[in-house]
Design a protein around this motif. Structure first.
Motif, short mmCIF file in Angstrom:
data_model
loop_
_atom_site.label_atom_id
_atom_site.label_comp_id
_atom_site.label_asym_id
_atom_site.label_seq_id
_atom_site.Cartn_x
_atom_site.Cartn_y
_atom_site.Cartn_z
N UNK A 98 30.41 69.03 44.33
CA UNK A 98 31.33 68.09 43.71
C UNK A 98 32.11 68.67 42.55
N UNK A 99 32.33 70.00 42.58
CA UNK A 99 33.08 70.63 41.49
C UNK A 99 33.72 71.93 42.01
N UNK A 100 34.70 72.46 41.28
CA UNK A 100 35.31 73.73 41.70
C UNK A 100 34.30 74.87 41.65
N UNK A 101 34.48 75.83 42.54
CA UNK A 101 33.62 77.02 42.53
C UNK A 101 34.48 78.28 42.68
N UNK A 102 34.01 79.35 42.10
CA UNK A 102 34.66 80.65 42.33
C UNK A 102 34.26 81.17 43.69
N UNK A 103 35.16 81.92 44.29
CA UNK A 103 34.89 82.50 45.60
C UNK A 103 34.56 83.96 45.41
N UNK A 104 33.33 84.32 45.73
CA UNK A 104 32.85 85.68 45.54
C UNK A 104 32.54 86.30 46.90
N UNK A 105 32.98 87.55 47.08
CA UNK A 105 32.68 88.27 48.30
C UNK A 105 31.36 89.01 48.20
#
Length: 342
Positions: free
Chosen positions: A335-342
């Motif tokens: 329910x919140x923004x997340x960073x996209x990590x590879x």
């Protein structure tokens, strides 16, 4: 590598037919083995595509030992992709698989690392990239006639009554379909994901057990914002499977209906409350061999297996599209923004 590329195909369900149809038309490619956990499925494919000499097996490792192929085609279910990929690489094979490349980011990273260590090509089918209209759109945007992109929006609204496993599948829209759109967004923008905020829900009247609708806002590299709105239980006024798109740039906008319908307007004069804009025809573009969906992608992969070139959908690039899927799911769950990590 032998003059004729020897291939074992794993997973003989419905999707394998598209692969075998292309393979049968390639004189420099030989299907030497068909593998499926259901032997009857493999035998049926051998009959359907006139492959009497292909080894039939329910065990991939054994089939690879017996046939020593150059390439493995992976048409199995997503949960099996990591097993097939690691087995193929361990046997010294290049591997070309159906989307998505893995059922989790953990397994996707494991597959990428294994391919790098083995020094073999691992790539993923993303057939919508080889649509001539999306190549035409990308070429026009790269010309920057309308300036640099700032915002890209896509809408996917289809009331799909599949029946079967999808009706009970969690994250059905994001997991099973959005990978196509997210990968297309990366192609169109030339940008990669940075973060995402996603809302999933299951509308009243939905025939799915879990969330069949979603809205996601992605921050992309280069400051581009990409938004996705989608539903698999939207009755009426359906979009194409390729979505409705709007691309907004500094000096104009493009709309694309996912088929052959384009609208382009470019700023002609500024100074008033509204800028004066002129309509522009989307110019033609010859995409060369990058057309034909499965046909074009399979032929490109086999060429790369011969030459050592890198296919467009190599795993080190395609994992970025998969990361958008799992990033959106994580955001929806938290329910919140997340960073996209590879």
């Amino acid at each position: 590598m032998t003059e004729v590329i020897r291939v074992v195909l794993a997973g003989c369900g419905g999707m394998s037919g598209a692969w075998l149809k292309v393979a049968k038309e390639m004189p420099d490619l030989e299907i030497v083995g068909l593998v499926d956990i259901k032997e009857e499925a493999a035998r049926r494919r051998a009959v359907d595509f006139d492959l009497p000499d292909a080894l039939i097996s329910t065990d991939l490792a054994s089939a690879l030992d017996q046939t020593a192929p150059d390439v493995v085609f992976d048409c199995t279910v997503p949960e099996a992709h990591i097993h097939v990929t690691l087995e193929a690489l361990a046997h010294g094979c290049h591997i070309f698989g159906e989307k998505p490349m893995a059922d989790s980011m953990k397994n996707a990273r494991k597959a990428v690392a294994a391919a790098k260590k083995a020094g073999k090509i691992y790539a993923v089918i993303q057939n919508r990239r080889y649509d001539p209209e999306i190549r035409r759109l990308r070429h026009y945007l790269e010309s920057e006639e309308i300036g640099s992109l700032t915002t890209v929006n896509s809408d996917f609204y289809i009331g799909a009554h599949f029946g079967g496993f999808r009706d009970q599948m969690e994250h059905v829209l994001l997991l099973d379909m959005a990978i196509h759109t997210f990968d297309a967004a990366r192609l169109i923008t030339g940008a990669d994901p940075v973060s995402v905020y996603c809302k999933e829900w299951n509308p009243s009247g939905s025939w799915y057990d879990h969330a069949a609708s979603a809205v996601a806002i992605f921050e992309m590299t280069g400051g581009i914002v990409y938004t996705y709105r989608g539903s698999w239980c939207a009755e009426g006024l359906r979009t194409t499977w390729e979505c409705d798109w709007r691309m907004i740039a500094q000096n104009g906008s493009v709309k694309w209906d996912g088929s052959d319908g384009f609208q382009v307007q470019v700023v002609a004069e500024t100074g008033g409350f509204f800028s004066e804009c002129r309509d522009v025809e989307m110019p033609p573009h010859d995409p060369g061999a990058k057309v034909g969906g499965h046909d074009g992608l399979i032929k490109e992969f086999i060429r790369c297996a011969r030459t050592g070139e890198t296919p467009e959908t190599v795993c080190t690039d395609n994992i970025k599209s998969l990361a958008m899927v799992f990033g959106a799911i994580e955001s929806a769950e938290l329910g919140k923004p997340v960073e996209i990590n590879l």
